[in-house]
Structure formats: C-alpha cells, structure tokens
Design an enzyme around this catalytic site. Structure first.
Site, PDB file in Angstrom:
ATOM      1  N   ASP A  36     -13.024  28.514 -49.246  1.00 57.16           N
ATOM      2  CA  ASP A  36     -14.473  28.688 -49.471  1.00 57.16           C
ATOM      3  C   ASP A  36     -14.796  29.540 -50.696  1.00 57.16           C
ATOM      4  OD1 ASP A  36     -13.679  31.039 -48.086  1.00 57.16           O
ATOM      5  OD2 ASP A  36     -15.431  31.072 -46.756  1.00 57.16           O
ATOM      6  N   ASP A 171     -18.373  31.172 -42.747  1.00 57.87           N
ATOM      7  CA  ASP A 171     -18.728  31.595 -41.391  1.00 57.87           C
ATOM      8  C   ASP A 171     -20.243  31.683 -41.221  1.00 57.87           C
ATOM      9  OD1 ASP A 171     -16.027  31.857 -41.431  1.00 57.87           O
ATOM     10  OD2 ASP A 171     -15.993  34.042 -41.347  1.00 57.87           O
TER      11      ASP A 171
HETATM   12  C1  GLA Z   1     -12.575  34.410 -43.017  1.00 58.95           C
HETATM   13  C2  GLA Z   1     -13.708  34.511 -44.019  1.00 58.95           C
HETATM   14  C3  GLA Z   1     -14.129  33.126 -44.502  1.00 58.95           C
HETATM   15  C4  GLA Z   1     -12.929  32.307 -44.972  1.00 58.95           C
HETATM   16  C5  GLA Z   1     -11.821  32.360 -43.934  1.00 58.95           C
HETATM   17  C6  GLA Z   1     -10.556  31.695 -44.415  1.00 58.95           C
HETATM   18  O1  GLA Z   1     -13.031  33.813 -41.842  1.00 58.95           O
HETATM   19  O2  GLA Z   1     -14.820  35.152 -43.446  1.00 58.95           O
HETATM   20  O3  GLA Z   1     -15.089  33.246 -45.530  1.00 58.95           O
HETATM   21  O4  GLA Z   1     -12.497  32.725 -46.229  1.00 58.95           O
HETATM   22  O5  GLA Z   1     -11.487  33.685 -43.557  1.00 58.95           O
HETATM   23  O6  GLA Z   1     -10.750  30.329 -44.524  1.00 58.95           O
END
Ligand code: GLA
Length: 388
Positions: A36, A171
């Site tokens: 992301d 997220d």
């Molecule tokens: C965490 C971060 C997300 C993403 C994931 C890995 O959940 O909050 O933004 O980078 O790790 O995919």
C-alpha cells in the site's frame, strides 16, 4: 462487549449527556501485503469485530475520553492539542480530532466513550478501527461531510503524524468503505476501489499465532525504509518509475547493483505481490478458488522468504492449515512479525478446520491460539448510513 443500548446508557450515566453511537469494524487482508505505501494493490475485507464510539457535545472546549478496555478516563484541551511521544491509547482518537483541526475543521468540545472487541496487536487493525469509529463520531458534531476516501486519508494522517505509526492507507480505507460479503480491491495510488463478491461456498478463517505485533515498533518501519531505498534507486535509474508500483522485475534486475541485497528482496516481494493481487482478482471473479488459494500460498512464501516478515509460529499455522481438509489457501496477514493468518476454507469444513487448526497448533507449539470463522461485514460508512 456490552450491547449498543448498554453502551448508550453507560455513556449517559458517565457524562450525564445523551450520546450518539458509531461503530467501525476490524479488517483482514486477503492478499497484497506491504504494497500500500508504494502505490500498489491490496485486497482486504472488513470483519465482524468492532470498535464502538459514543459521542456527545460539551459546552466547553475539552475532549474527555473514556476507554472501557483500559478502564481509564483522560481529558484534553482542544485549543492546545499536539502530537506527543507518550504512546497512549488515546493517541488514536485524539489524533483524529487533531487531524480534523489540521484540515481546518473546528471540533467542538466532546465526551467520547470507546469500547471494542478487536484483538489488540493481532494484525487486525485495532488502531484503524478506533480511528475510523472516532472520526465518524466527531464528524457528527460538525457541519462538514467527508467522503469515504477522505475519511481514510484523515485517519491515516492521525496514525502517521499523531500516533507516530508509519502505516499505509489500506486499513483505514477498508474499515471505512467495505461492504458486507465483499472483498475490496484497492488501487493505493488512485484510491479507486472495486467490491468483489466472495463466494458462498467458502469461509474466511482467521488464526491468531498469539505472537504480538505492533507497527509502532521498529520492524515495520525498517522494512519500509528498505523498500523506499529500493524505490529511490529505481527512480534514479528511470525517472518514470515514481512509485515501486511502476516497476517490473526487469527494472528491478537492472537496478540491482544500485541497492542493498535486502532492498532487492523487499522490492521483489512487492513487485510480485502486486501481480499476485491482480491475478487473485481474476481468480475470484471467475470463481476459481483453487487458483486463488495457490496464489495465497505463494504470497505467504514471498512474505516469509523475500520480505522476511513472518515468524516460526505463523509459518507453522500456514503449514498446519495447508494439510487440513477443506483448506483452499492460507497466508500471513497484516504487517507481519507475528499476528494472524488468513485462511480460505470450504464452507462445509470451516468449523472443523478451525477446531483442528487450534488443536494442532497447540500440540506443535504449546500456544493456545484464537481461531475465528469470520463474516465479511459493512464498513463504517455503510453502518452510519443504515443507522441514520
Ligand atoms: C499494516 C499497515 C498497512 C499495511 C500492512 C501491510 O497493517 O497498517 O498500511 O502496510 O501493515 O500490508
């Protein structure tokens, strides 16, 4: 967790004011890990754990927050709100109030009661769930309306700049914009998203290794640093490559001598992972769940070997799952270094799969894990729409 009506009564009793209730789910990522923050693709969904925020207005300029989980009440002056290094539970909620102020939205004094059942430190986004629930609550006190993507961006700012946790957008985005029974494919550069139907013949099972993970701790940031160094080397080689998302494996091989071995491997994970997410979308939309499962196993191997963000307990969960009847696919989910696995399982076998996985993991490690058969639920926006 107590019912919604009990949450409202508890708020009334605590603050002597009638509150309004908002809720935000947790999330699990089916595929697309660590893609992301370099503009790539992810495919998460919202799951049936939640944070509940009950809010009421105050007549002064204070923010008073109560956490049912921590059984603690704290108070802030909204006129002097600023990021600090305390690492307190209230950072996620107050970070949202601060991010609203930074956007020029005047937040009036408020009382806020927060409760939730999202497992903490399990990689299911308890912090983003709090941020989004609080954001929905505070937006109800002001005249401004924000779109789903705007809410996600604002909550990520709260997490990055107030809570000092260097996460990407996945997220907060899915927790805000998800829809029941759907996975959400997000293009993290354009923020275009697509809701993909999850087949009725399969269920999502989440298994918690019980190894705690926190992205505010160093490893997530270390990996992110290695990725960004690789991305910078690729950009220097070819200025058209603005984000790692723009690079392919030929580009990466051509830039290999310009980056560390670690950066090369981290970038290889991300380039191949972006391709896997797109392939997983085709598999899902054409109902080819076997193919989808194979892609999940390949994604796990890449997180383990190239991104080096798994751990022995999580690898054990994936291996045990692979050998169980009904398992279609399994992989680590979330930031890594512990936390949960996500499993796609034939619906008829899901309950037995969950029980057996828990049992076999205990036999192998002596750890009692939590294993849940999950539902894909609505994000916070759809919930607020329904209760309005
Ligand atoms: C965490 C971060 C997300 C993403 C994931 C890995 O959940 O909050 O933004 O980078 O790790 O995919």
């Amino acid at each position: 967790m107590i019912s919604y009506s009990e949450q409202l009564s508890a708020h009334q009793a605590r603050f002597q004011s009638e509150g309004q209730l908002f809720s935000a789910p947790a999330r699990v990522n089916l595929i697309g890990e660590h893609t992301d923050y370099t503009g790539g693709f992810v495919m998460p969904l919202a799951i049936d754990f939640e944070t509940v925020a009950v809010v009421s207005r105050r007549t002064d300029n204070k923010a008073v927050l109560y956490s049912a989980n921590f059984k603690e009440q704290v108070e802030f002056d909204l006129a002097t709100l600023a990021p600090n290094d305390k690492g307190h539970w209230s950072d996620y909620g107050m970070g949202v109030a601060w991010a609203l102020q930074q956007k020029g939205i005047a937040v009036p004094g408020f009382n806020l009661s927060v409760d939730g059942n999202v497992p903490l430190g399990a990689g299911l986004s308890s912090s983003a769930s709090i941020e989004v629930a609080v954001c929905m609550a505070l937006l109800s006190l002001v005249d401004t309306k924000l779109t789903g993507p705007e809410i996600a961006i604002l909550c990520r700012k709260a997490e990055n700049d107030f809570a000092h946790s260097p996460c990407g957008i996945m997220d907060q985005f899915v927790i805000t914009n998800a829809a029941a029974d759907k996975a959400l494919l997000l293009d993290c550069r354009s923020l275009d998203f697509y809701l993909l139907p999850l087949g009725t013949d399969t269920k999502i099972v989440i298994a918690n290794s019980m190894v705690k993970h926190s992205i505010a701790e160093g490893e997530y940031g270390d990996r992110r640093g290695e990725v960004e160094a690789g991305q910078a080397a690729l950009h220097e080689m070819n200025p058209q490559i603005k984000l790692l998302r723009d690079a392919n494996m030929d580009d990466l091989r051509a830039a290999k001598s310009k980056m560390s071995e670690a950066s090369f491997k981290r970038c290889r994970h991300i380039i191949t992972e972006n391709a896997r997410v797109l392939e997983a979308r085709s598999a899902l939309t054409s109902g080819d769940m076997r193919r989808f499962g194979d892609i999940m196993f390949a994604a796990h191997a890449s997180m383990r070997d190239d991104f080096q963000a798994s751990c022995p307990e999580v690898d054990k969960l994936v291996d045990l799952a692979h050998a169980l009847p009904g398992c279609i696919g399994a992989r680590i989910t979330g930031g890594g270094f512990g936390g949960c696995t996500v499993n796609v399982v034939e619906a008829a076998q899901a309950e037995t799969f969950a029980e057996q996985l828990k049992q076999k993991y205990f036999e192998a490690t002596g750890i009692k894990s939590d294993v849940f058969v999950c539902k894909a639920v609505d994000g916070a926006l759809a919930r607020a729409g329904k209760s309005a």
